[in-house]
Design an enzyme around this catalytic site. Sequence first.
Site, PDB file in Angstrom:
ATOM      1  N   GLU A   1     -77.164 -67.218 -19.765  1.00 12.79           N
ATOM      2  CA  GLU A   1     -76.905 -67.198 -18.097  1.00 12.79           C
ATOM      3  C   GLU A   1     -75.749 -67.862 -17.756  1.00 12.79           C
ATOM      4  O   GLU A   1     -75.032 -67.583 -16.642  1.00 12.79           O
ATOM      5  CB  GLU A   1     -78.248 -67.639 -17.627  1.00 12.79           C
ATOM      6  CG  GLU A   1     -79.389 -66.741 -17.538  1.00 12.79           C
ATOM      7  CD  GLU A   1     -80.603 -67.095 -17.312  1.00 12.79           C
ATOM      8  OE1 GLU A   1     -81.443 -66.465 -16.729  1.00 12.79           O
ATOM      9  OE2 GLU A   1     -80.831 -68.497 -17.201  1.00 12.79           O
TER      10      GLU A   1
ATOM     11  N   ALA B   1     -83.149 -68.159 -10.124  1.00 11.49           N
ATOM     12  CA  ALA B   1     -83.314 -69.532 -10.420  1.00 11.49           C
ATOM     13  C   ALA B   1     -84.720 -70.291 -10.201  1.00 11.49           C
ATOM     14  O   ALA B   1     -85.661 -69.550  -9.723  1.00 11.49           O
ATOM     15  CB  ALA B   1     -82.352 -70.211  -9.332  1.00 11.49           C
TER      16      ALA B   1
ATOM     17  N   LYS C   1     -81.835 -73.811 -13.612  1.00 15.86           N
ATOM     18  CA  LYS C   1     -82.392 -72.443 -14.273  1.00 15.86           C
ATOM     19  C   LYS C   1     -82.656 -72.725 -15.909  1.00 15.86           C
ATOM     20  O   LYS C   1     -82.618 -73.798 -16.292  1.00 15.86           O
ATOM     21  CB  LYS C   1     -81.101 -71.590 -14.477  1.00 15.86           C
ATOM     22  CG  LYS C   1     -80.642 -70.718 -12.946  1.00 15.86           C
ATOM     23  CD  LYS C   1     -79.587 -69.754 -13.144  1.00 15.86           C
ATOM     24  CE  LYS C   1     -79.643 -68.859 -13.936  1.00 15.86           C
ATOM     25  NZ  LYS C   1     -80.910 -68.172 -13.883  1.00 15.86           N
TER      26      LYS C   1
ATOM     27  N   GLY D   1     -85.803 -62.666 -16.039  1.00 18.40           N
ATOM     28  CA  GLY D   1     -86.701 -63.120 -15.219  1.00 18.40           C
ATOM     29  C   GLY D   1     -87.362 -62.135 -14.320  1.00 18.40           C
ATOM     30  O   GLY D   1     -86.817 -61.245 -14.052  1.00 18.40           O
TER      31      GLY D   1
ATOM     32  N   GLY E   1     -86.921 -69.238 -18.164  1.00 14.35           N
ATOM     33  CA  GLY E   1     -87.219 -68.044 -19.015  1.00 14.35           C
ATOM     34  C   GLY E   1     -86.507 -68.434 -20.378  1.00 14.35           C
ATOM     35  O   GLY E   1     -86.628 -67.697 -21.219  1.00 14.35           O
TER      36      GLY E   1
ATOM     37  N   ASP F   1     -78.740 -63.243 -10.753  1.00 14.02           N
ATOM     38  CA  ASP F   1     -79.715 -63.874 -11.631  1.00 14.02           C
ATOM     39  C   ASP F   1     -80.483 -64.495 -10.712  1.00 14.02           C
ATOM     40  O   ASP F   1     -80.086 -65.142  -9.471  1.00 14.02           O
ATOM     41  CB  ASP F   1     -78.869 -64.832 -12.753  1.00 14.02           C
ATOM     42  CG  ASP F   1     -79.670 -65.070 -13.961  1.00 14.02           C
ATOM     43  OD1 ASP F   1     -80.980 -64.788 -13.783  1.00 14.02           O
ATOM     44  OD2 ASP F   1     -79.255 -65.393 -14.700  1.00 14.02           O
TER      45      ASP F   1
HETATM   46  C1  5RP Z   1     -84.365 -67.612 -16.884  1.00 14.29           C
HETATM   47  C2  5RP Z   1     -84.116 -68.109 -15.541  1.00 14.29           C
HETATM   48  C3  5RP Z   1     -84.743 -67.415 -14.370  1.00 14.29           C
HETATM   49  O1  5RP Z   1     -83.639 -67.040 -13.611  1.00 14.29           O
HETATM   50  C4  5RP Z   1     -85.458 -68.217 -13.644  1.00 14.29           C
HETATM   51  O2  5RP Z   1     -86.582 -68.974 -14.659  1.00 14.29           O
HETATM   52  C5  5RP Z   1     -86.301 -67.763 -12.562  1.00 14.29           C
HETATM   53  O3  5RP Z   1     -87.289 -66.920 -12.806  1.00 14.29           O
HETATM   54  P1  5RP Z   1     -88.256 -66.003 -12.021  1.00 14.29           P
HETATM   55  O4  5RP Z   1     -87.203 -65.188 -11.227  1.00 14.29           O
HETATM   56  O5  5RP Z   1     -89.084 -65.329 -13.039  1.00 14.29           O
HETATM   57  O6  5RP Z   1     -89.002 -66.937 -11.117  1.00 14.29           O
HETATM   58  O7  5RP Z   1     -83.074 -68.962 -15.297  1.00 14.29           O
HETATM   59  O8  5RP Z   1     -83.990 -68.447 -17.989  1.00 14.29           O
END
Ligand code: 5RP
Length: 220
Positions: free
Chosen positions: A102, A82, A93, A26, A96, A80
């Site tokens: 994850e 969220a 989560k 992400g 993406g 990671d």
């Molecule tokens: C991907 C995820 C990402 O961590 C979540 O969508 C957050 O994304 P971003 O940092 O682009 O806001 O879970 O599967």
Amino acid sequence: MNEKQLVGEKAVEYVRDGMIVGLGTGSTAYYAIQKLGQLVQAGLSIKGVPTSVQTENLAKELKIPLTTFTEVDYLDIAIDGADEVDQQQNLIKGGGGALLREKIIARAAKQFIVIADSSKMVNTLGTFPLPVEVTQFGHKVTKSHIEALGGKATLRQMDGEIFISDNGNYIYDVKFENIMDAKELEQALNLIPGVVENGLFVHMADKVITVDKNKQIVIR
Ligand code: 5RP
């Protein structure tokens, strides 16, 4: 520096030489991975385990050495993003589409650090539709079982096509009004045949790095 970069780079301060590092997916994890790439160029010795093909490609571009679960059975740390973080540090989560890898990586890590800009912090989970990864086989039946738990499920599309995860599965984005008991819902969803995994991460985050109203980093 924007909030995503602030929290992403802060998390990298917890990475030490020799560590096996879970690399999130992400736009927030992107900044952590960029920073790790710089540190690797400067001599830091780590091995990464990517949570998605997208992250694997980014790590390869940045020349971050990678490894897999055939070579390691735990990780020292995983970093990671969220989509939502509640006050108990439970997460949604999977925005993406990388939720399965994850969750495997977060669970295998001795320390799971979540990086979240201030827009991700909520009182109760559920404004963001909950991603649920399902097998292609029987997915409409699986959908009806998911909806019986009280949500409205929409099959994820991308560029006019059904979105297919890195694992070859579909994703339903499920709008529950308020998720009052995240653990109960996480378990109920995963008991449905055809559900591979869902994006509720309950009691998994060891640290959440975010930003307060004054743009100061908060670690909790
Ligand atoms: C991907 C995820 C990402 O961590 C979540 O969508 C957050 O994304 P971003 O940092 O682009 O806001 O879970 O599967």
